[in-house]
Each structure stands twice: as C-alpha cells, then as structure tokens.
Design a protein around this motif. Structure first.
Motif, PDB file in Angstrom:
ATOM      1  N   LEU A  68       0.824  -1.218   0.000  1.00  0.00           N
ATOM      2  CA  LEU A  68       0.000   0.000   0.000  1.00  0.00           C
ATOM      3  C   LEU A  68       0.853   1.261   0.000  1.00  0.00           C
ATOM      4  O   LEU A  68       0.567   2.218  -0.720  1.00  0.00           O
ATOM      5  N   LEU A  79       0.665   4.538  -2.654  1.00  0.00           N
ATOM      6  CA  LEU A  79      -0.077   5.622  -1.996  1.00  0.00           C
ATOM      7  C   LEU A  79       0.715   6.920  -2.092  1.00  0.00           C
ATOM      8  O   LEU A  79       0.167   7.998  -2.329  1.00  0.00           O
ATOM      9  N   PRO A 125      -4.542  -1.554  -4.043  1.00  0.00           N
ATOM     10  CA  PRO A 125      -4.672  -1.124  -2.631  1.00  0.00           C
ATOM     11  C   PRO A 125      -4.928   0.380  -2.447  1.00  0.00           C
ATOM     12  O   PRO A 125      -5.917   0.725  -1.794  1.00  0.00           O
ATOM     13  N   PRO A 126      -4.112   1.284  -3.007  1.00  0.00           N
ATOM     14  CA  PRO A 126      -4.434   2.700  -2.792  1.00  0.00           C
ATOM     15  C   PRO A 126      -5.699   3.113  -3.513  1.00  0.00           C
ATOM     16  O   PRO A 126      -6.443   3.967  -3.021  1.00  0.00           O
ATOM     17  N   LEU A 142      -8.462   1.346  -4.057  1.00  0.00           N
ATOM     18  CA  LEU A 142      -9.637   0.965  -3.269  1.00  0.00           C
ATOM     19  C   LEU A 142      -9.733   1.812  -2.011  1.00  0.00           C
ATOM     20  O   LEU A 142     -10.816   2.226  -1.597  1.00  0.00           O
ATOM     21  N   LEU A 143      -8.569   2.074  -1.410  1.00  0.00           N
ATOM     22  CA  LEU A 143      -8.580   2.843  -0.163  1.00  0.00           C
ATOM     23  C   LEU A 143      -9.157   4.240  -0.386  1.00  0.00           C
ATOM     24  O   LEU A 143      -9.976   4.720   0.399  1.00  0.00           O
ATOM     25  N   VAL A 155     -12.823   4.276  -0.635  1.00  0.00           N
ATOM     26  CA  VAL A 155     -13.605   4.078   0.584  1.00  0.00           C
ATOM     27  C   VAL A 155     -14.272   5.387   0.998  1.00  0.00           C
ATOM     28  O   VAL A 155     -15.376   5.401   1.534  1.00  0.00           O
ATOM     29  N   ASP A 156     -13.584   6.483   0.734  1.00  0.00           N
ATOM     30  CA  ASP A 156     -14.137   7.775   1.129  1.00  0.00           C
ATOM     31  C   ASP A 156     -15.099   8.363   0.100  1.00  0.00           C
ATOM     32  O   ASP A 156     -15.710   9.377   0.353  1.00  0.00           O
ATOM     33  N   GLN A 187     -20.205   3.842   2.849  1.00  0.00           N
ATOM     34  CA  GLN A 187     -21.428   3.138   3.259  1.00  0.00           C
ATOM     35  C   GLN A 187     -21.857   2.066   2.257  1.00  0.00           C
ATOM     36  O   GLN A 187     -22.982   1.585   2.317  1.00  0.00           O
ATOM     37  N   TRP A 216     -20.814  -1.249   1.893  1.00  0.00           N
ATOM     38  CA  TRP A 216     -19.991  -2.365   2.390  1.00  0.00           C
ATOM     39  C   TRP A 216     -19.987  -3.532   1.434  1.00  0.00           C
ATOM     40  O   TRP A 216     -18.970  -4.219   1.290  1.00  0.00           O
ATOM     41  N   LEU A 273     -17.424  -2.810  -1.162  1.00  0.00           N
ATOM     42  CA  LEU A 273     -16.064  -2.877  -0.619  1.00  0.00           C
ATOM     43  C   LEU A 273     -15.640  -4.331  -0.386  1.00  0.00           C
ATOM     44  O   LEU A 273     -14.494  -4.700  -0.663  1.00  0.00           O
ATOM     45  N   MET A 274     -16.580  -5.152   0.095  1.00  0.00           N
ATOM     46  CA  MET A 274     -16.242  -6.554   0.333  1.00  0.00           C
ATOM     47  C   MET A 274     -16.033  -7.298  -0.990  1.00  0.00           C
ATOM     48  O   MET A 274     -15.163  -8.161  -1.100  1.00  0.00           O
ATOM     49  N   SER A 313     -12.685  -6.429  -2.033  1.00  0.00           N
ATOM     50  CA  SER A 313     -11.709  -7.128  -1.194  1.00  0.00           C
ATOM     51  C   SER A 313     -11.499  -8.560  -1.665  1.00  0.00           C
ATOM     52  O   SER A 313     -10.382  -9.074  -1.650  1.00  0.00           O
TER      53      SER A 313
END
Lengths: 281, 305
Positions: free
Chosen positions: A214, A218, A230-231, A233-234, A237-238, A243, A245, A248-249, A252
C-alpha cells in the motif's frame, strides 16, 4: 495433546477448542464473502443475517462499471506485480548462486546485509524515494513502483535462493564442471531444473509483496490512472464505497484471489523456506 | 534442508574462490538495492539535517540539528512512541499465546484433519489492506457485526463507536493485527513441535509426568529458540506496520492510533515537512537496526550451537 488416547471429556474439550480456533480464523473471511452477496438493504438491516436472504451479484457487477476505475487499478497491479516477480527472480538466482557456491572476501557481511535489509522500515524510504522519483520522472510510473517493490522482495529472494541452492548437492555441479560446463552453464543446465520450485516460491513471494503493498503506490502514484488496487480501493472508501460495504467486500475478494491462489500453489515451499531460513539461519 | 544428509555422506567438494565472478553475479542485486535502499537511506539522513518542504522540493537549506531538537519538544512524537509500544506489545503477546495454543491444538492431527492447519493460516494469507477493510466493516458503528453480536448478548446497546473513540480505536487496530499475525506463530511453533523426539515424550510419560510437566520441561525448552526468533521478527514487523492502521483509521481519531511510522507518513505527506519527517524516520531506523542486529546475532549463535 492429541495423537495419543484421550478420555472422552478431553476429546470433547479438544474438539470444541479446535472449532473455536477455526471460528476465530475463518469467521471474518466468511463474513466478507457473505456481505459481498448481500443487498445494501440487508447489510443495514441491523440484524445478524448469517446467509444473504436475497443473494445478489450486483456488488461484483458494479465493481467494473462504476466511477472508480477498478479495471485500471487491477491492470496496474498485475503489471507491477509481474515486473517485480521477474526482476526479483533474475537477480536472486544469480546472487543466490554466488552466495551458495563461491567463497570470496566480504561474503559474510554481504550476506548479513541481506538479512538486515529484510527488516528495513519502508516508511523511512518513501520520503527520499519520493524526491528521487520526482527528479527522475518516476512518479506515477509502473517502473518506479517495480523498483520500489524490489527493495522489499530482493533481500528476501536472495536469502531464500541461497538456502535453496545450498540444498542441491555440490557434487552435481562438480560433475558438470568436469564435463566442461562453465558457471553460467551450471546455473542453466544443472541448477535451473532442480531449483524450479524455489524459483516459483521466490516469484510468488515477490508477486504478493508487490500486489499487497500500500505504502509505495499511496505516496508515488498521485494520478488515478497510475494507482494499483490497494491505494485505489482505499481512496474509494471515502467516495464510491462510502457506506457501500457490499461493494467494498466484493472489491476485497477481488484483491484476495491472487494471494490465496498463489499461496495454495506454493505453500509447501514457502513454509519450508520460512522455517528453515528462520531456524537454521 | 532435505538433502543435507546426502551432503554429509559424500566428501564435500572444494568451494570455488573466484572474486570477479562473484562480483558479476552479485552486481545486479546490489546495484538495485543500492538504488532503492542504500542511497535513499543516506539521502534520508541528509534530509534530516535540512529544512525540506514537499511543496518546495528544490529549496533546501541547512537546518543543523534543529529537526532533532524539535523532536524533544514534540508531544506527538512521544505519544506516537507510546502508541507503537502499546499496539506492538499487545499484538505480540496475544498472538504469541493464541499461536502457541493453536499449534498445540493441531499438533498430531492426521489424515483429513491435517487440513485444519491450512485453514488456520487463512488470516495470514489475507492481504493487509483487505484485513483493514474487513475490520473497518466489522467494527463499524452502524452495520458492524461486532456491535450486532454484542447487542445480541446484551453486553452493550450496540452503538459503540469503536473507530472514533481514542481508546477503543487502539483496541480495534490491535485486534485486527492479532487476527492476521497469529498464524505466523502457529506456523513457527507447529514446525518446532514436530522436531520434539517422541521417545523423549514417551519416557517422560512413563516417569509419571502429567501434561503440565511435559509442557514446561519438554515442550518449552524445545520451543525456546523459535519463541525468541518469532518474537523478535514480530516486534520488527509491528514496528513497521502501516496498511492495517492506515486503512482502518488513518492514524485517527486525531492522533490516537498514529504509531511512529504512521506519524512519519502524516508529517511528510499531510504537513509536507520532509525534513522533520526524515529526522523522526532516522531515529526509528536506528531503533530497528538495533533490533535487526540482535535478530541476526541470535540466528548466528543458535545456528553455530
């Protein structure tokens, strides 16, 4: 301890504890999988649904046609991971051969530097590397990421390869040498076929280190089209996944597939290298 | 390794001493590491003595020791150090106990049951960022399963705001770390347990030793080296841990989960103060170097013994 006769009570307790250990280890992953197939409505239903009431694939479908360029992240991840894998294999086989088969001045400190290099704090590296990359034009490039990932993968790869080549009897290369083989010939004709599994293990390890990393992307990939998973998806998230999930799952799970497949493929070798490297030095 | 017995039987062939060849073969690896490890480290030490702002990368003036002096006056640095220790000690201690228990539980499972060992390794294979997402979700105030379960048992009102509480957020990231690191101990201990000679175990039992005696007088001495090695490695790894914490809390709320490496990242890429961040990084580098050397020395001692 099992393996010898246990009284019935002990057997029950033992079984219960094993089940508890399994639940602790697997429940989070099970929960990830279940959530990925749930509708958002059910995720926020505030009751424990151990199975999705209305299973849906929409979380996976949305993944590839959303505002978030998951496809681009995925491609960048594959390119940088494969690149790291190839570079690491190449330099590790050569250096591993030198450490295992040759004796030279300064060998011990050089070998130890590989061990110490494995424990290096990455975070300390990103500041100078950022400025170096800025000047060299390597920010937002896959080549820059591959080089950075190699700083983690190469010390481990060289060490592992040295141990692996140590396990091949030296009489084999001496015999080849009598038949007129040079060092590179020995590497190509004698060692490469025998250390195939070791090469696979080093390759998978390097691939996963790059795939899971990450910190470097990043810091070094500021443009969205240069990000790896990784960066990418991160940061989503924002925004996209706020909200969400289920989404996001699902993402993942996508990110977990290569590590799980890779691990199953080479677990024998990774486990062996890990324990022998740690115990025998 | 598997073939060492074979090596012992045959008279060892002489090693070849050829310096130019060794140099050629090592060159690619060391060139690469010099570029991405060696040079950056030296550059980082240099940066710690200058005023360097990310926003003005070409404007660097010498600052002497002022970055290091600032460390002493920075309460956040001390706090980051304390949080790093709390999370590391907590994660290492609990993973150690759980990993040892798991290893004893699965020791001797045979046939189809041997697969259980593989299943217990699953958290270790899960990418750190996914671990972060997973626990971010499970600790979520509204939709998180942990609150749902706690509420079902009547333990809380089910509205605990884990990740926005300064203490509970530390607990949450430590739990996630324990989950993913326990299999590492399991792996190390499981391998070491198989090395205990069965005859010795049996003779102890014949002498009337109970399980506790067996554990203390046979198992623990056999595992001692592995315990030290694994714990040192885990200390080093936790001192460097970044992705799980960053994914779950980004070091927050405020600075309550900012370990030292997270703090370095925030100073560098949120406050853009590369000089000061480098000073913090160099101090940390020194700490880790000491740990790494201790680890290497221990390995050399035990492999000679």
């Amino acid at each position: 301890m099992p393996g010898r006769r246990l009284s019935p009570l002990r057997r029950v307790i033992h079984t219960a504890l094993v089940l508890l250990a399994l639940a602790w280890s697997l429940f989070p992953l099970y929960w990830m999988a279940v959530t990925a197939f749930k509708r958002n409505l059910d995720i926020f239903s505030f009751e424990l649904q151990l199975l999705p009431t209305t299973p849906t694939f929409e979380n996976f479908a949305n993944l590839f046609d959303s505002d978030v360029p998951v496809r681009t992240y995925f491609i960048n991840s594959v390119i940088t991971a494969l690149g790291t894998c190839l570079v690491t294999i190449f330099v590790s086989v050569l250096a591993g051969y030198a450490f295992s088969r040759l004796r030279f001045r300064g060998q011990r400190p050089l070998e130890m530097s590989m061990l110490v290099g494995q424990m290096f704090p990455l975070l300390v590296l990103i500041i100078p590397l950022y400025l170096i990359y800025l000047r060299a034009g390597l920010l937002n490039t896959n080549a820059g990421l591959i080089l950075a990932f190699c700083s983690i993968a190469v010390p481990v790869g060289v060490w592992f390869m040295k141990n692996f080549i140590d396990s091949v009897p030296r009489e084999l290369d001496e015999a080849a040498r009598i038949d007129g083989c040079g060092d590179l010939g020995i590497i190509r004709h004698i060692l490469l076929p025998l250390i195939g599994p070791g090469i696979v293990a080093v390759g998978v390890f390097a691939f996963l280190e790059a795939w899971n990393n990450l910190v470097f992307p990043l810091a070094f990939s500021t443009r969205p089209d240069a990000r790896t998973l990784p960066p990418g998806l991160l940061l989503a998230v924002d925004s996209q996944f706020r909200q969400d999930w289920g989404g996001l799952m699902a993402a993942s799970i996508l990110a977990s597939i290569p590590p799980i497949v890779g691990f199953i493929a080479v677990q024998r070798w990774i486990l062996r290298g890990l324990t022998s490297g740690a115990l025998k030095g | 390794m598997g073939t060492s017995a074979h090596q012992l039987e045959a008279a060892p062939a002489p090693f070849r001493t050829r310096v130019p060849l060794a140099f050629t073969l090592l060159f690619p690896a060391f060139l690469l590491l010099a570029a991405v490890l060696g040079y950056p480290v030296l550059y980082s030490i240099y940066l710690s003595f200058v005023n360097a702002q990310l926003t003005r990368p070409n404007d660097q003036t010498l600052a002497g020791l002022s970055n290091y002096a600032a460390l002493l006056d920075d309460p956040l640095f001390g706090q980051a150090l304390a949080i790093t220790l709390v999370i590391t000690v907590g994660a290492v201690a609990v993973s150690f106990v759980l990993g040892l228990s798991f290893a004893l539980l699965v020791d001797g499972l045979k046939g189809r049951l041997a697969g259980i060992r593989g299943l217990l390794l699953a958290p270790w294979v899960t990418p750190a960022i996914v671990v972060g997402f997973l626990f971010l979700y499970m600790f979520d105030q509204q939709a998180g399963v942990i609150n749902l379960v706690l509420e079902a048992f009547g333990a809380t009102d089910g509205r605990t705001a884990w990740l926005s509480d300064s203490t509970l957020s530390v607990v949450a990231v430590t739990v996630a770390t324990i989950w993913t690191q326990t299999p590492f101990y399991l792996l190390m201990f499981a391998a070491a347990l198989t090395a205990i000679p069965t005859e010795q175990r049996e003779s102890m039992l014949i002498d009337g030793a109970n399980r506790w005696n067996e554990f203390v007088h046979l198992t623990v001495p056999y595992l001692r080296n592995v315990m030290v090695v694994a714990t040192l490695l885990m200390f080093i790894r936790n001192f460097n841990a970044f992705p799980i914490i960053w994914t779950m809390t980004q070091g927050g709320p405020v600075y309550s989960t900012s370990t030292l490496v997270v703090y370095v990242y925030r100073v560098a890429f949120q406050q853009f103060d590369f000089g000061y961040a480098s000073a913090v990084g160099v101090v940390w580098l020194a700490v880790l170097l000491v740990l790494a050397l201790a680890y290497v020395r221990f390995l050399r001692r035990t492999s000679l013994a």
